[in-house]
Design a protein around this motif. Structure first.
Motif, PDB file in Angstrom:
ATOM      1  N   ARG A  70       0.773  -1.007   0.155  1.00 23.26           N
ATOM      2  CA  ARG A  70      -0.278  -0.282   0.021  1.00 23.26           C
ATOM      3  C   ARG A  70       1.002   0.835   0.032  1.00 23.26           C
ATOM      4  O   ARG A  70       0.242   2.365   0.598  1.00 23.26           O
ATOM      5  N   ILE A  71       2.031   1.127  -0.336  1.00 29.80           N
ATOM      6  CA  ILE A  71       2.779   2.270  -0.151  1.00 29.80           C
ATOM      7  C   ILE A  71       2.798   2.495  -1.792  1.00 29.80           C
ATOM      8  O   ILE A  71       2.583   2.439  -2.874  1.00 29.80           O
ATOM      9  N   GLU A  72       2.551   4.546  -1.304  1.00 32.73           N
ATOM     10  CA  GLU A  72       1.844   5.385  -2.505  1.00 32.73           C
ATOM     11  C   GLU A  72       2.926   6.131  -3.237  1.00 32.73           C
ATOM     12  O   GLU A  72       2.734   7.019  -3.999  1.00 32.73           O
TER      13      GLU A  72
ATOM     14  N   ALA B 102      -4.030  -2.722 -10.545  1.00 34.28           N
ATOM     15  CA  ALA B 102      -2.344  -1.372 -11.104  1.00 34.28           C
ATOM     16  C   ALA B 102      -2.688  -0.075 -10.202  1.00 34.28           C
ATOM     17  O   ALA B 102      -4.010   0.188 -10.169  1.00 34.28           O
ATOM     18  N   ALA B 103      -1.518   0.159  -9.338  1.00 30.30           N
ATOM     19  CA  ALA B 103      -1.547   1.057  -8.874  1.00 30.30           C
ATOM     20  C   ALA B 103      -0.523   1.724  -8.810  1.00 30.30           C
ATOM     21  O   ALA B 103       0.927   1.508  -9.295  1.00 30.30           O
ATOM     22  N   SER B 104      -0.443   3.106  -8.995  1.00 34.20           N
ATOM     23  CA  SER B 104       0.603   4.310  -9.021  1.00 34.20           C
ATOM     24  C   SER B 104       1.337   4.395  -7.911  1.00 34.20           C
ATOM     25  O   SER B 104       0.897   4.630  -6.593  1.00 34.20           O
ATOM     26  N   VAL B 105       3.233   4.087  -8.337  1.00 28.31           N
ATOM     27  CA  VAL B 105       4.196   4.894  -6.927  1.00 28.31           C
ATOM     28  C   VAL B 105       4.659   5.920  -7.639  1.00 28.31           C
ATOM     29  O   VAL B 105       4.934   5.989  -8.795  1.00 28.31           O
ATOM     30  N   GLU B 106       4.588   6.936  -6.438  1.00 29.07           N
ATOM     31  CA  GLU B 106       5.498   7.958  -7.313  1.00 29.07           C
ATOM     32  C   GLU B 106       6.853   7.871  -6.233  1.00 29.07           C
ATOM     33  O   GLU B 106       7.234   7.847  -5.260  1.00 29.07           O
ATOM     34  N   ILE B 107       7.971   8.357  -6.916  1.00 28.30           N
ATOM     35  CA  ILE B 107       9.172   8.303  -6.054  1.00 28.30           C
ATOM     36  C   ILE B 107       9.362   9.698  -6.613  1.00 28.30           C
ATOM     37  O   ILE B 107      10.594  10.559  -7.197  1.00 28.30           O
ATOM     38  N   ASP B 108      10.142  10.382  -5.759  1.00 20.05           N
ATOM     39  CA  ASP B 108      10.904  11.502  -5.419  1.00 20.05           C
ATOM     40  C   ASP B 108      12.104  11.974  -5.311  1.00 20.05           C
ATOM     41  O   ASP B 108      12.410  11.484  -3.978  1.00 20.05           O
ATOM     42  N   VAL B 109      13.092  12.451  -6.199  1.00 19.10           N
ATOM     43  CA  VAL B 109      14.309  13.082  -5.029  1.00 19.10           C
ATOM     44  C   VAL B 109      14.788  14.060  -5.274  1.00 19.10           C
ATOM     45  O   VAL B 109      14.386  14.932  -6.060  1.00 19.10           O
TER      46      VAL B 109
END
Lengths: 509, 372
Positions: free
Chosen positions: B223-225, B274-281
């Motif tokens: 459930r990580i978003e 399918a679910a979306s996961v965003e990763i920001d740096v």
């Protein structure tokens, strides 16, 4: 569900978050071994998140006092030194619970306290009970763990017990202890700790044998003449240990557990897999194959017991065994024992295993030496300087490593030979980073890996072998004699004779 | 290597003094024997060949102390190769021993370092200097400083068992990884690749793993978003590496992203699930020495886990913020991130470095990404 961020499940089971409850928390074992081991695991970053340690003992003490006492010792003995910042964080997970071992209410209060800690600091219902108290309290502790319900695993958790040696003083007491423990904890949740098995060199015995192609074909009676297992200690009965030791003796204190465990690792067949029971099944077969000495005469023929007389060790004059503090002046307890053991299996038919353990010997050393048969008496071995046999030495401590002795030609025009040694030392090759045995074993217990812990049948089979000797010594009308040796020597002449009768001699350490 | 230090130093008699005794090339083996024959109270040991290769003269003074420190835990024959441009091809060599006392101050355990300074070199000079002085039957660990230059060629690579690079020192990481992965495909290649930029993330990856040992956190893995990574400004590649590592470990598929903004979108699962996961740096100014990662926030549908190093970089602080549960722990020590410590970690751990190829595959996608 597996943790996707973990990368090591193939080589090592991971310790799980839990609360470790140590019975006998004010004792030497807790202060000098257990807490420093946990601290070092924390310094390596291997301590599971949410680990808590609760010390259980009789003396009144606050959490803070307990932490402070532990800190003082950790500063002196920690393998990785003492880091104040790390200790500050680590020690916040340590608590003290005061109670008599016989007081059921103390256990009930402990149960409430553990639940409360889970509630306050996040719930990991796993419990690891560690029996570090004197063995006479084991019955009471087990009984009350059961009556208070503490031994029952919480939903989604586990409940395990670690039992320190001695695992009884003979077969009946070992069986009694095992029954008591197993009426509270299932055998698969019982971890009998033998710290020798946590030593890197002991673990390396299986790797040496089964990960290398060149040794195993030679590892049998066709090529091996005999095997020696030596545990030498230069210490005597310092620090008041004479009181305990005089009731135990070398055979029960060291041979029944540590040295027979080493023997089993050397003598076992390849296990079907590296699971805890895969390995322990093979070790048990070795214990079952040990030839029992049925009569006092057989014991006299194959076992030598001895006490040291006054002598000199490390340049200091020392008293004899019977003059030691807290030792009976007429003691019949042996600080030295030498045993010729036979393993009646296809692989080891006719190969003696000579075991010796002694106090007040010239130096501290534990090792296994594999003495191979001589090369045929032809060619070079007909010459005056004919060769000695090849010997492989597995040094358990100190200078952990493996050495192999072989014959080599001396430089020069004539054929003269000399024994030379190939020597592998852990510290040379891998630096000084070996963890303490307790660190590895605690991690394994938290991970649920029992491979390096003794199983019930191992312990009981080992006692069957030992009891035959003890009975001959203490229950027969014509017991074998007690030999003597000067402190600082390598044991009595009778121990040398034990091998000399077979045309052999003890390896000089 | 600190990515900012790239100035080409020059060699002087003072700087080469740390390399020990200068010897003629044909005399290297003899001089090594002399070195160890002088003292009977020592043991010579070697577990592996460690080749340290650099095209920067500063390596002489920078790497010799590191090699000496490494030999305390890992006995090895060290070959320090410094290849410098210009002039007629020439090779100078030095030998020295590094000795450490064993436990209890007993016998000294010694290893040897053979150093070469090769000028105007073609790859053949480099290769022959290395091949002629490897200790036989021992694995070859090759620490390659800087960009993968023309000396990084097939016959040299075929002798390497473990290759260690540092992509944070590469001027063009996209090109560097292309060369590295091309080399993995070469016939005869059998090396295990390590990148110190990735090794530098060891403590934060361990801290994440420890946080997910907690059953309540673990059950929220699917459930990580959103994951937000803050890293020190000079450690850009490490931030991207960590984003890639998360995606790799979580089995995410790269969907889109923008390298300029360092915002990336991934897909978790397939079809309707399918679910979306965003990763920001993000980047924050901080000294480049020490922990590259300053903060990681992992957000799920009903809570978050935050990790950051303590102000002195001594521990990782992990805070769990879930319904009915808020707690912080500071128990995971952070090891040093200097080159010597990272090399010691690689040499001490060995293994197949299984996480690396999958992580780099995603990293290369991130490096290639552009705003639509």
């Amino acid at each position: 569900m597996d943790n996707p961020f973990r990368d090591e499940p193939l080589t090592r089971s991971l310790p799980q978050p839990c609360t470790v409850i140590i019975f006998g928390a004010t004792g030497d074992l807790t202060h000098r071994k257990l807490i420093p081991a946990f601290y070092n695991v924390a310094a390596d970053g291997d301590l599971p998140s949410g680990l808590r340690i609760v010390g259980f003992a009789r003396r009144p003490k606050s959490d803070e006092e307990f932490r402070s006492d532990l800190e003082a010792i950790n500063r002196k003995v920690s393998r990785q030194g003492h880091n104040d910042a790390l200790w500050e964080t680590f020690s916040q997970s340590i608590y003290y619970h005061q109670s008599e071992f016989q007081d059921l209410e103390g256990y009930q209060a402990l149960a409430e306290r553990l639940d409360k800690l889970d509630e306050e600091r996040g719930g990991h219902p796993n419990r690891l009970f560690y029996l570090a108290s004197a063995p006479e309290f084991f019955d009471d502790i087990m009984l009350h763990l059961k009556e208070s319900g503490l031994c029952d695993a919480k939903p989604g958790g586990w409940s395990r017990v670690v039992v320190e040696k001695p695992f009884g003083v003979d077969l009946p007491t070992a069986q009694h202890l095992n029954n008591v423990v197993n009426s509270t904890f299932a055998e698969k949740e019982t971890y009998r700790i033998d710290h020798y098995l946590g030593k890197e060199t002991a673990q390396n015995i299986m790797v040496l044998r089964f990960a290398n192609a060149i040794f195993e074909p030679l590892w049998n009676s066709r090529y091996i003449d005999h095997i020696q297992i030596t545990c030498a200690e230069n210490l005597g009965m310092e620090g008041g240990r004479g009181g305990y030791y005089d009731k135990s003796g070398a055979l029960r204190d060291m041979v029944q557990n540590h040295l027979l465990q080493l023997l089993s690792l050397v003598a076992m067949e390849p296990p079907v897999d590296l699971s805890a029971d895969g390995v322990r099944d093979e070790k048990v077969k070795v214990f079952k194959s040990l030839r029992h000495m049925e009569t006092p005469e057989e014991v006299a023929q194959n076992v030598v017991r001895a006490q040291y007389t006054p002598g000199v060790v490390d340049g200091e004059k020392v008293v004899g065994y019977r003059q030691e503090d807290r030792v009976n002046l007429e003691s019949q307890t042996e600080p030295f024992v030498a045993v010729k053991a036979m393993v009646d299996s296809w692989r080891w038919q006719g190969v003696p295993f000579y075991i010796r353990m002694g106090k007040r010997l010239p130096k501290k050393a534990t090792e296994i030496s594999i003495h191979f048969r001589r090369a045929p008496e032809v060619l070079f071995n007909t010459l005056p300087s004919r060769g000695r046999s090849n010997v492989m030495v597995i040094r358990i401590q100190p200078n952990e490593g493996i050495a192999l002795r072989m014959m080599s030609k001396l430089p020069g025009p004539s054929i003269r030979m000399e024994g030379v040694k190939m020597d592998f030392q852990y510290s040379t090759s891998f630096g000084n980073k070996s963890p303490e045995a307790y660190e590895r074993l605690l991690l394994d217990a938290m991970a649920g890996d029992a491979t390096l812990f003794a199983r019930r049948d191992e312990v009981e089979e080992a006692w069957k072998f030992i009891d035959c000797i003890e009975h001959a010594w203490h229950k027969s009308s014509d017991p074998p004699p007690m030999a003597e040796y000067p402190a600082g020597s390598w044991g009595p002449k009778e121990a040398d004779d034990l091998l000399a009768r077979d045309g052999r001699y003890w390896r000089r350490l | 290597m600190n990515p900012s230090s790239s100035a080409q130093a020059t060699l002087t008699p003072e700087s080469t003094a740390v390399l020990g005794k200068e010897v003629k090339l044909p005399a290297i083996d003899r001089e090594l024997r002399v070195l160890f024959a002088e003292d009977s109270g020592i043991s010579r040991a070697s577990l592996l060949n460690l080749v340290v290769y650099s095209e920067d003269a500063a390596s002489v003074e920078r790497d010799t102390p590191i090699i000496q420190e490494l030999t305390r835990e890992t006995a090895c024959r060290a070959l320090l190769i410094i290849s410098l441009p210009g002039g007629e091809p020439s090779v100078r060599a030095w030998v020295q021993a590094h000795c450490n006392l064993t436990t209890g101050g007993g016998k000294a355990v010694c290893t040897e370092q053979v150093s070469f300074v090769i000028r105007g070199a073609t790859p053949a000079y480099v290769r022959s200097s290395i091949f002629a002085h490897l200790d036989s039957d021992l694995p070859v660990v090759f620490w390659w400083h800087g960009d993968l230059s023309s000396a990084f060629e097939e016959s040299l690579v075929s002798r390497i068992d473990r290759l260690i690079v540092d992509s944070s020192s590469w001027p063009d990481p996209r090109d560097g990884f292309r060369k590295l992965f091309a080399a993995i495909e070469w016939e005869g290649s059998q090396f295990v690749a390590h990148d110190l930029a990735f090794t530098r993330l060891g403590p934060v990856c361990s801290a994440v793993a420890v946080a997910f040992d907690d059953s309540q956190v673990l059950e929220r893995t699917g459930r990580i978003e959103k994951i937000r990574i803050v890293c020190a400004t000079p450690r850009r590649i490490e931030g991207l590496f960590l984003a890639s590592w998360f995606a790799c470990r979580l089995g995410l598929t790269f969907v889109s992203g923008d390298l300029e903004d360092s915002h990336f979108e991934f897909q978790n699962g397939e079809g309707k699930k399918a679910a979306s996961v965003e990763i920001d740096v993000a980047y924050r100014d901080k000294e480049s020495i020490g922990q590259p990662i300053l903060e990681v926030v992992i957000e799920t549908d009903d809570g978050k886990v935050t990790l950051n190093p303590s102000p002195d970089d001594a521990f990782f602080r992990t805070c769990v913020d879930l319904p009915h549960r808020k707690e912080c722990q500071e128990l995971l020590p952070i090891r040093k991130c200097d080159d010597g410590s990272l090399m010691a970690a690689v040499l001490g751990r060995a293994g197949q470095n299984r996480q690396f190829p999958g992580t780099v595959a995603i990293l290369r996608e991130l490096l290639d990404s552009e705003a639509e």
